[in-house]
Design a protein around this motif. Structure first.
Motif, PDB file in Angstrom:
ATOM      1  N   PHE A  48      81.507 -61.794  70.785  1.00  0.00           N
ATOM      2  CA  PHE A  48      82.952 -61.545  70.829  1.00  0.00           C
ATOM      3  C   PHE A  48      83.564 -61.320  69.452  1.00  0.00           C
ATOM      4  O   PHE A  48      84.715 -60.915  69.338  1.00  0.00           O
ATOM      5  CB  PHE A  48      83.671 -62.723  71.494  1.00  0.00           C
ATOM      6  N   PHE A  56      90.896 -56.470  81.330  1.00  0.00           N
ATOM      7  CA  PHE A  56      90.002 -56.359  82.490  1.00  0.00           C
ATOM      8  C   PHE A  56      90.762 -55.867  83.710  1.00  0.00           C
ATOM      9  O   PHE A  56      91.971 -56.102  83.842  1.00  0.00           O
ATOM     10  CB  PHE A  56      89.412 -57.731  82.843  1.00  0.00           C
ATOM     11  N   PHE A  69      84.281 -55.278  88.221  1.00  0.00           N
ATOM     12  CA  PHE A  69      85.003 -55.714  87.026  1.00  0.00           C
ATOM     13  C   PHE A  69      84.883 -54.611  85.983  1.00  0.00           C
ATOM     14  O   PHE A  69      83.780 -54.276  85.567  1.00  0.00           O
ATOM     15  CB  PHE A  69      84.374 -56.979  86.429  1.00  0.00           C
ATOM     16  N   TRP A  85      80.974 -54.199  85.307  1.00  0.00           N
ATOM     17  CA  TRP A  85      80.013 -55.119  85.913  1.00  0.00           C
ATOM     18  C   TRP A  85      80.277 -55.178  87.420  1.00  0.00           C
ATOM     19  O   TRP A  85      81.416 -55.057  87.854  1.00  0.00           O
ATOM     20  CB  TRP A  85      80.190 -56.542  85.392  1.00  0.00           C
ATOM     21  N   TYR A  87      80.087 -57.880  90.352  1.00  0.00           N
ATOM     22  CA  TYR A  87      79.920 -59.302  90.655  1.00  0.00           C
ATOM     23  C   TYR A  87      79.653 -59.476  92.137  1.00  0.00           C
ATOM     24  O   TYR A  87      80.222 -58.764  92.975  1.00  0.00           O
ATOM     25  CB  TYR A  87      81.167 -60.100  90.235  1.00  0.00           C
ATOM     26  N   TYR A 132      91.040 -66.485  80.604  1.00  0.00           N
ATOM     27  CA  TYR A 132      91.713 -65.217  80.925  1.00  0.00           C
ATOM     28  C   TYR A 132      93.098 -65.517  81.450  1.00  0.00           C
ATOM     29  O   TYR A 132      93.313 -66.516  82.131  1.00  0.00           O
ATOM     30  CB  TYR A 132      90.936 -64.444  81.989  1.00  0.00           C
TER      31      TYR A 132
HETATM   32  O1  GYM Z   1      83.662 -58.374  76.960  1.00  0.00           O
HETATM   33  C1  GYM Z   1      83.083 -59.593  77.104  1.00  0.00           C
HETATM   34  C2  GYM Z   1      83.507 -60.264  78.336  1.00  0.00           C
HETATM   35  O2  GYM Z   1      84.589 -61.077  78.116  1.00  0.00           O
HETATM   36  C3  GYM Z   1      82.390 -61.050  78.900  1.00  0.00           C
HETATM   37  O3  GYM Z   1      82.830 -61.653  80.018  1.00  0.00           O
HETATM   38  C4  GYM Z   1      82.510 -61.132  81.191  1.00  0.00           C
HETATM   39  O4  GYM Z   1      81.834 -60.177  81.292  1.00  0.00           O
HETATM   40  C5  GYM Z   1      83.026 -61.876  82.318  1.00  0.00           C
HETATM   41  C6  GYM Z   1      83.973 -61.078  83.117  1.00  0.00           C
HETATM   42  C7  GYM Z   1      85.351 -61.498  82.886  1.00  0.00           C
HETATM   43  C8  GYM Z   1      86.275 -61.187  83.951  1.00  0.00           C
HETATM   44  C9  GYM Z   1      87.680 -61.426  83.620  1.00  0.00           C
HETATM   45  C10 GYM Z   1      88.575 -61.294  84.760  1.00  0.00           C
HETATM   46  C11 GYM Z   1      89.404 -62.480  85.032  1.00  0.00           C
HETATM   47  C12 GYM Z   1      88.844 -63.441  85.954  1.00  0.00           C
HETATM   48  C13 GYM Z   1      88.957 -63.127  87.364  1.00  0.00           C
HETATM   49  C14 GYM Z   1      88.134 -64.032  88.193  1.00  0.00           C
HETATM   50  C15 GYM Z   1      87.587 -63.311  89.370  1.00  0.00           C
HETATM   51  C16 GYM Z   1      87.029 -64.182  90.388  1.00  0.00           C
HETATM   52  C17 GYM Z   1      86.803 -63.476  91.693  1.00  0.00           C
END
Ligand code: GYM
Length: 172
Positions: A48, A56, A69, A85, A87, A132
């Motif tokens: 990071f 996102f 995602f 990605w 999920y 987040y």
């Molecule tokens: O670029 C690096 C990144 O932050 C690494 O993290 C990831 O790849 C994780 C994915 C992050 C997703 C953020 C969206 C907010 C959370 C929503 C939760 C969804 C649950 C169904």
């Protein structure tokens, strides 16, 4: 965290306020990456450090039990790096798997900030916490609460996402 933190029950990670009835629909749409935490000397935050900010977009897939995602990472050099990605949802659980990363498990936890979510990513015994929010700006107390929770759970290295540059466009 450079102040004295007395760890107590309020600092434990909890999933109790995650609405399982609505899950996962309450998480669709836009999110901003605000902070991360990892065990000291774990290197888990290195990825990071070149980042200025990341937006996102989460949406349902046309395939059942899958979520898409998308991210657009603003690198400190000014460039934009789009990422994607898939999920995988698993039945009644709020635990997520990532397509192409069979050893990675993502768990959801609630935050003191009601418009935020904390993700715990574990892969081969290495884990990190990610914060987040629905809004790119967050009150200091919520960022501090995340850092205290992380510290008390053993994630002693933290990183706030700088957000000094503009967000990269997110194709939806
Ligand atoms: O670029 C690096 C990144 O932050 C690494 O993290 C990831 O790849 C994780 C994915 C992050 C997703 C953020 C969206 C907010 C959370 C929503 C939760 C969804 C649950 C169904």
């Amino acid at each position: 965290v450079d102040l004295l933190v007395v760890c107590d029950i309020n600092h434990r990670l909890s999933a109790s306020s995650i609405n399982r009835t609505e899950f996962p629909s309450q998480y669709m749409g836009r999110w901003y990456f605000l902070a991360a935490a990892a065990p000291a000397d774990s290197q888990a935050l290195e990825t990071f450090k070149p980042m200025d900010n990341t937006a996102f977009w989460v949406q349902e897939s046309t395939e059942n039990e899958k979520l898409v995602f998308r991210a657009n990472v603003r690198v400190k050099d000014g460039s934009c790096v789009p990422r994607k990605w898939i999920y995988l949802l698993s039945g009644d659980s709020t635990e997520l798997r990532t397509e192409g990363h069979p050893d990675r498990v993502t768990e959801l936890f609630s935050s003191k900030c009601t418009q935020c979510v904390i993700l715990k990513e574990t892969e081969n015994s290495i884990s990190r916490l990610l914060l987040y929010s629905r809004s790119p700006q967050l009150e200091r107390e919520f960022v501090e609460d995340f850092k205290e929770k992380a510290f008390c759970e053993g994630y002693k290295e933290t990183l706030e996402i700088p957000q000094k540059l503009e967000y990269c466009p997110l194709d939806t």
